[in-house]
Design a protein around this motif. Sequence first.
Motif, PDB file in Angstrom:
ATOM      1  N   ALA B 128      19.455  27.717  -9.081  1.00 14.11           N
ATOM      2  CA  ALA B 128      18.140  27.110  -9.240  1.00 14.11           C
ATOM      3  C   ALA B 128      17.004  28.128  -9.244  1.00 14.11           C
ATOM      4  O   ALA B 128      15.937  27.860  -9.786  1.00 14.11           O
ATOM      5  N   ALA B 129      17.214  29.307  -8.655  1.00 11.76           N
ATOM      6  CA  ALA B 129      16.124  30.273  -8.532  1.00 11.76           C
ATOM      7  C   ALA B 129      15.578  30.714  -9.890  1.00 11.76           C
ATOM      8  O   ALA B 129      14.425  31.110  -9.996  1.00 11.76           O
ATOM      9  N   LEU B 130      16.401  30.654 -10.934  1.00 10.78           N
ATOM     10  CA  LEU B 130      15.930  31.121 -12.239  1.00 10.78           C
ATOM     11  C   LEU B 130      15.402  29.989 -13.122  1.00 10.78           C
ATOM     12  O   LEU B 130      14.981  30.224 -14.254  1.00 10.78           O
ATOM     13  N   LEU B 131      15.413  28.758 -12.628  1.00 10.65           N
ATOM     14  CA  LEU B 131      14.988  27.621 -13.458  1.00 10.65           C
ATOM     15  C   LEU B 131      13.533  27.748 -13.901  1.00 10.65           C
ATOM     16  O   LEU B 131      13.232  27.637 -15.088  1.00 10.65           O
ATOM     17  N   LEU B 132      12.640  27.978 -12.941  1.00  8.54           N
ATOM     18  CA  LEU B 132      11.215  28.015 -13.267  1.00  8.54           C
ATOM     19  C   LEU B 132      10.855  29.165 -14.216  1.00  8.54           C
ATOM     20  O   LEU B 132      10.230  28.930 -15.253  1.00  8.54           O
ATOM     21  N   PRO B 133      11.254  30.424 -13.898  1.00  8.63           N
ATOM     22  CA  PRO B 133      10.899  31.506 -14.828  1.00  8.63           C
ATOM     23  C   PRO B 133      11.533  31.330 -16.214  1.00  8.63           C
ATOM     24  O   PRO B 133      10.916  31.691 -17.217  1.00  8.63           O
TER      25      PRO B 133
END
Lengths: 293, 285
Positions: B128-133
């Motif tokens: 999930a950590a890369l979803l926004l960027p």
Amino acid sequence: MQNDRLLAYFMILPVVAAVLAFVVGPTYNVGTLSLTQVVMGQERGFGTLGNFRALINDPVFLLVMKNTAIWIVGGTLACVSVGLAVGTFLAIDSKMTTGLRALILLPWVLPDVVTAMAWKWMLHGQVGIIGQTLTSTGLTDEPISFMGDPDLVMWMLVVVLVWRKMPLVALILCAAIRSVPDEQLEAARMDGATAFERFRFVVIPNIAFSLTAVTVISMIWITAEFALPWIMTGGGPANASQIMATYIYQQSFEFFNWGVASAMSVVNLVMLASIVGLYLYINRRSWASEGTR
Amino acid sequence: MNETSRTWYWTGLSLIGLVIALYVLFPIFWLFLASFKTQSELASLPVAFWPESLTLDAYKALFSPTHQKGQLLDWPQLIGNSFFIAITSTILVVFFGTLAGYAFARLNFPGRDLILGGLLISRMFQGAALLLPTYRLMNALGLQDSLIGLVLLYSAFGLPFATWIIASSLREIPRELEESAMMDGASRLQSMVMVVLPLATPALITAAMWHFVGAWSEFAFASILLESNDTKTVTIGLASFVELFTLEFQFVGAAATIVALPIMLIFFFGQRYFTRGLLAGAVKG
């Protein structure tokens, strides 16, 4: 030779460029975003720890961290212990275990969304087969709301996680157990060791490395797991199953709190990095020629 | 062991095996079975274990455009989209993975092992950590809500592992074969295509299968990037049933069966290739 070198760089260029653009770039980007004041998607200035302050002051933050601990630590321990038991069983030589070794991977390859739906249906409060079986055998008087009970829901997620991730752990440990030298087992048997003693003092020391490595790999998988908890509970009821992954998703795409979402993403990445670092440390001898998924 | 204890031993063993097999198969079997049940069978307490008759109504409903419960999602379109994304990105991944895999296995260049290690480690940073960027990046590139955008993204995610699988199998093919071909006047590329690739076919199939399964199943990035009904994929379609708070599990069962079917087929028919990559990519004791 000069030609070979150029040819090689040309051949690996697409892979390296893709990873730089879609993995390394976004990682860096979320790092800078977490230090930027963001209001409704508009960036208003770089160089602030405000997002991290906002995250820590979020009333849900502590609950998220507690749930994430259950998810990662509880999930890893459950996967590895069940995986060790199943792997030990699968290591026995027989036609049946050979068939099972092939079959057992099925939960591991099924899409997350399918797994989530299958278990939602089985754990359904009114018409779920698990609750109905418990009631009809007289173990419980009334149907249990597995996914609606804040005290239960996190553990239910761990149960489903074990179903999904344990098979690969079992297979890896099974392969390790099967490579334990027969002479050692035979010698222990000659010395009168019981089956349990042989397992404890011969098998376990022999597979210690695999056991450690598979534990750390499981932690990496579980930390990265998002779709399963999100589709099963969406973080509910009332944040009772909100973990880092679901919280990041919700803050990013439902509440548009990009500041808090990026701060939580950075916390998540730092956690991942330390687990990956641990894995590299364990594997430091074989790293040069080894890799993992 | 005498005769009696041996019988007990095998009985116990078979029982444990049966329990494990049930544990693995039951959840998926139960959902599959639900797709053939009628509304009244599903809503009765207790739920009927076997359906009275194998009704295909749920499947028909998913494929008929007037159906309300499928949230007007057009399942033939979803299936087409998912196949397009999975197949296109698989072709890209195998092609570029073969190029890079060959370089890592056969050519000497500064930083070779470091780059390969870096590629593999990059794959661990997922979730999930890369979803926004990623969402912001795709918007900046104008690739949001497009199948091509997802093809690119999935290819980037899948390439390191495919490269590694192919490189490890190429390392096991003796160099002498290529060298003798080159002695006979073949160029490096000719010897690679004519001599090495035929021998590496199992590894290419393994890489292709792994990637196809991953691309077909992916949910998180598809859910943030796809907005319009004609770009959605099967996983998004299946997950959309979550919002329908109903007891109409025959539709969920039918949709889940459709999503799981290609994966199950690959799994059962490609068993040999599947486990190749698995234990190779796992840990060595």
